[in-house]
Design an enzyme around this catalytic site. Sequence first.
Site, PDB file in Angstrom:
ATOM      1  N   ARG A 114      23.361 -13.414   3.771  1.00 46.17           N
ATOM      2  CA  ARG A 114      22.568 -12.195   3.587  1.00 46.17           C
ATOM      3  C   ARG A 114      23.315 -11.158   2.745  1.00 46.17           C
ATOM      4  O   ARG A 114      22.720 -10.443   1.957  1.00 46.17           O
ATOM      5  CB  ARG A 114      22.143 -11.621   4.939  1.00 46.17           C
ATOM      6  CG  ARG A 114      21.086 -12.498   5.613  1.00 46.17           C
ATOM      7  CD  ARG A 114      20.351 -11.762   6.700  1.00 46.17           C
ATOM      8  NE  ARG A 114      21.173 -11.555   7.869  1.00 46.17           N
ATOM      9  CZ  ARG A 114      21.403 -10.371   8.417  1.00 46.17           C
ATOM     10  NH1 ARG A 114      20.872  -9.280   7.911  1.00 46.17           N
ATOM     11  NH2 ARG A 114      22.159 -10.257   9.477  1.00 46.17           N
ATOM     12  N   HIS A 164       8.438   3.230   8.912  1.00 46.33           N
ATOM     13  CA  HIS A 164       8.229   2.369  10.078  1.00 46.33           C
ATOM     14  C   HIS A 164       6.986   2.855  10.830  1.00 46.33           C
ATOM     15  O   HIS A 164       6.846   4.063  11.068  1.00 46.33           O
ATOM     16  CB  HIS A 164       9.469   2.427  10.980  1.00 46.33           C
ATOM     17  CG  HIS A 164       9.353   1.563  12.180  1.00 46.33           C
ATOM     18  ND1 HIS A 164       9.551   0.202  12.131  1.00 46.33           N
ATOM     19  CD2 HIS A 164       9.012   1.847  13.459  1.00 46.33           C
ATOM     20  CE1 HIS A 164       9.356  -0.306  13.329  1.00 46.33           C
ATOM     21  NE2 HIS A 164       9.025   0.672  14.154  1.00 46.33           N
ATOM     22  N   ARG A 206      13.048  -8.061   5.148  1.00 43.33           N
ATOM     23  CA  ARG A 206      14.378  -8.632   5.394  1.00 43.33           C
ATOM     24  C   ARG A 206      15.258  -7.573   6.049  1.00 43.33           C
ATOM     25  O   ARG A 206      15.125  -6.382   5.738  1.00 43.33           O
ATOM     26  CB  ARG A 206      15.041  -9.050   4.082  1.00 43.33           C
ATOM     27  CG  ARG A 206      14.451 -10.248   3.425  1.00 43.33           C
ATOM     28  CD  ARG A 206      15.187 -10.537   2.135  1.00 43.33           C
ATOM     29  NE  ARG A 206      16.554 -11.019   2.336  1.00 43.33           N
ATOM     30  CZ  ARG A 206      16.868 -12.294   2.507  1.00 43.33           C
ATOM     31  NH1 ARG A 206      15.938 -13.222   2.491  1.00 43.33           N
ATOM     32  NH2 ARG A 206      18.138 -12.652   2.687  1.00 43.33           N
ATOM     33  N   ILE A 207      16.144  -8.036   6.898  1.00 44.58           N
ATOM     34  CA  ILE A 207      17.134  -7.111   7.458  1.00 44.58           C
ATOM     35  C   ILE A 207      18.225  -6.958   6.416  1.00 44.58           C
ATOM     36  O   ILE A 207      18.761  -7.944   5.906  1.00 44.58           O
ATOM     37  CB  ILE A 207      17.704  -7.673   8.773  1.00 44.58           C
ATOM     38  CG1 ILE A 207      16.588  -7.712   9.824  1.00 44.58           C
ATOM     39  CG2 ILE A 207      18.883  -6.829   9.260  1.00 44.58           C
ATOM     40  CD1 ILE A 207      16.957  -8.427  11.092  1.00 44.58           C
ATOM     41  N   ASN A 243      13.408   4.161   4.717  1.00 40.09           N
ATOM     42  CA  ASN A 243      12.481   3.143   5.225  1.00 40.09           C
ATOM     43  C   ASN A 243      11.306   3.843   5.882  1.00 40.09           C
ATOM     44  O   ASN A 243      11.438   4.958   6.377  1.00 40.09           O
ATOM     45  CB  ASN A 243      13.186   2.255   6.259  1.00 40.09           C
ATOM     46  CG  ASN A 243      12.275   1.160   6.794  1.00 40.09           C
ATOM     47  OD1 ASN A 243      11.546   0.517   6.028  1.00 40.09           O
ATOM     48  ND2 ASN A 243      12.286   0.936   8.096  1.00 40.09           N
ATOM     49  N   SER A 251       0.832  -1.211   0.000  1.00 42.05           N
ATOM     50  CA  SER A 251       0.000   0.000   0.000  1.00 42.05           C
ATOM     51  C   SER A 251       0.868   1.263   0.000  1.00 42.05           C
ATOM     52  O   SER A 251       0.483   2.290  -0.566  1.00 42.05           O
ATOM     53  CB  SER A 251      -0.980   0.001   1.179  1.00 42.05           C
ATOM     54  OG  SER A 251      -0.307   0.159   2.393  1.00 42.05           O
ATOM     55  N   GLN A 269      -1.461   7.762   7.524  1.00 46.42           N
ATOM     56  CA  GLN A 269      -0.415   8.807   7.588  1.00 46.42           C
ATOM     57  C   GLN A 269       0.860   8.358   6.879  1.00 46.42           C
ATOM     58  O   GLN A 269       1.561   9.169   6.284  1.00 46.42           O
ATOM     59  CB  GLN A 269      -0.118   9.179   9.055  1.00 46.42           C
ATOM     60  CG  GLN A 269      -1.311   9.720   9.811  1.00 46.42           C
ATOM     61  CD  GLN A 269      -1.995  10.868   9.085  1.00 46.42           C
ATOM     62  OE1 GLN A 269      -1.333  11.778   8.594  1.00 46.42           O
ATOM     63  NE2 GLN A 269      -3.315  10.823   8.992  1.00 46.42           N
TER      64      GLN A 269
HETATM   65  C1  GRF Z   1       3.854  -0.654   6.782  1.00 47.06           C
HETATM   66  O1  GRF Z   1       3.161  -0.560   7.986  1.00 47.06           O
HETATM   67  C2  GRF Z   1       5.259  -0.136   6.939  1.00 47.06           C
HETATM   68  O2  GRF Z   1       5.354   0.906   7.854  1.00 47.06           O
HETATM   69  C3  GRF Z   1       5.993  -1.348   7.459  1.00 47.06           C
HETATM   70  O3  GRF Z   1       5.422  -2.430   6.767  1.00 47.06           O
HETATM   71  C4  GRF Z   1       4.102  -2.102   6.368  1.00 47.06           C
HETATM   72  C5  GRF Z   1       4.037  -2.274   4.887  1.00 47.06           C
HETATM   73  O4  GRF Z   1       2.748  -2.092   4.385  1.00 47.06           O
HETATM   74  N1  GRF Z   1       7.410  -1.207   7.272  1.00 47.06           N
HETATM   75  P1  GRF Z   1       2.500  -2.018   2.814  1.00 47.06           P
HETATM   76  O5  GRF Z   1       3.114  -3.297   2.213  1.00 47.06           O
HETATM   77  O6  GRF Z   1       3.177  -0.796   2.294  1.00 47.06           O
HETATM   78  O7  GRF Z   1       1.014  -1.970   2.654  1.00 47.06           O
END
Ligand code: GRF
Length: 223
Positions: free
Chosen positions: A75, A119, A101-102, A117, A22, A183
């Site tokens: 990795r 989060h 993945r890390i 990234n 998304s 958000q």
């Molecule tokens: C989101 O909540 C993002 O913050 C986290 O993983 C989820 C990914 O959702 N890192 P989508 O695949 O972008 O819908």
Amino acid sequence: MISLGVGMKKVKLGILVSGRGSNLQAIIDSIEEGRLSANVAVVISDQADAYALERARAHHIPTVHVITTGYKKLRNEYDARLVHELKKYDVELVCLAGFMRIITTTLINAFPNRILNIHPSLLPAFPGLHVQKAALKHGAKFSGCTVHFVDAGMDTGPIIIQAVVPVMDNDTEDTLSARILKQEHKIYARAIQLYAEGKLRIESRRVTVTGEHQDEQQFLINP
Ligand code: GRF
């Protein structure tokens, strides 16, 4: 002080995904609606069946599935394959969007200060996984989301932008996640646009943004 970005040319993005995508969709929509001067050069997934890949194909964006089989203990080598693909598509900025993945220094060093990234918490609170559940369990009154540069730690890199949402007394993990996700879809594109406009500077680990309005009276109290 490090200045970043390109000053209003279209940034070529490589987006790494594992699932529903998304955030990828929100980035694509922002580009198509003219709010983001970027183009998605490639979407790369570690999962063949990631719905994000379908979203990319629907917009004629090249997709790559980099299989994980055989790379469990390798990795760095897996990341070298990612770097190879990203370079092939001439990617400037790498966006992790639900990539599960890390990543290693192999990827980080190939794109210094050029990996973002998103989060779903207000970092540095609640890094890692299942963070909405953790925020609820802790009793936090606010949560939110963070876009940050990626460094070698887990969700530890320099913070670019955050959005805050209230935690409601009747929230479940799902309702809080949905409120945060809304958000996320706004701030990821915004962070990329700030990069594209060359407005981001990193000094030590502090990111500052030139030419953007900030409001010191903007505060929230809950309840
Ligand atoms: C989101 O909540 C993002 O913050 C986290 O993983 C989820 C990914 O959702 N890192 P989508 O695949 O972008 O819908």
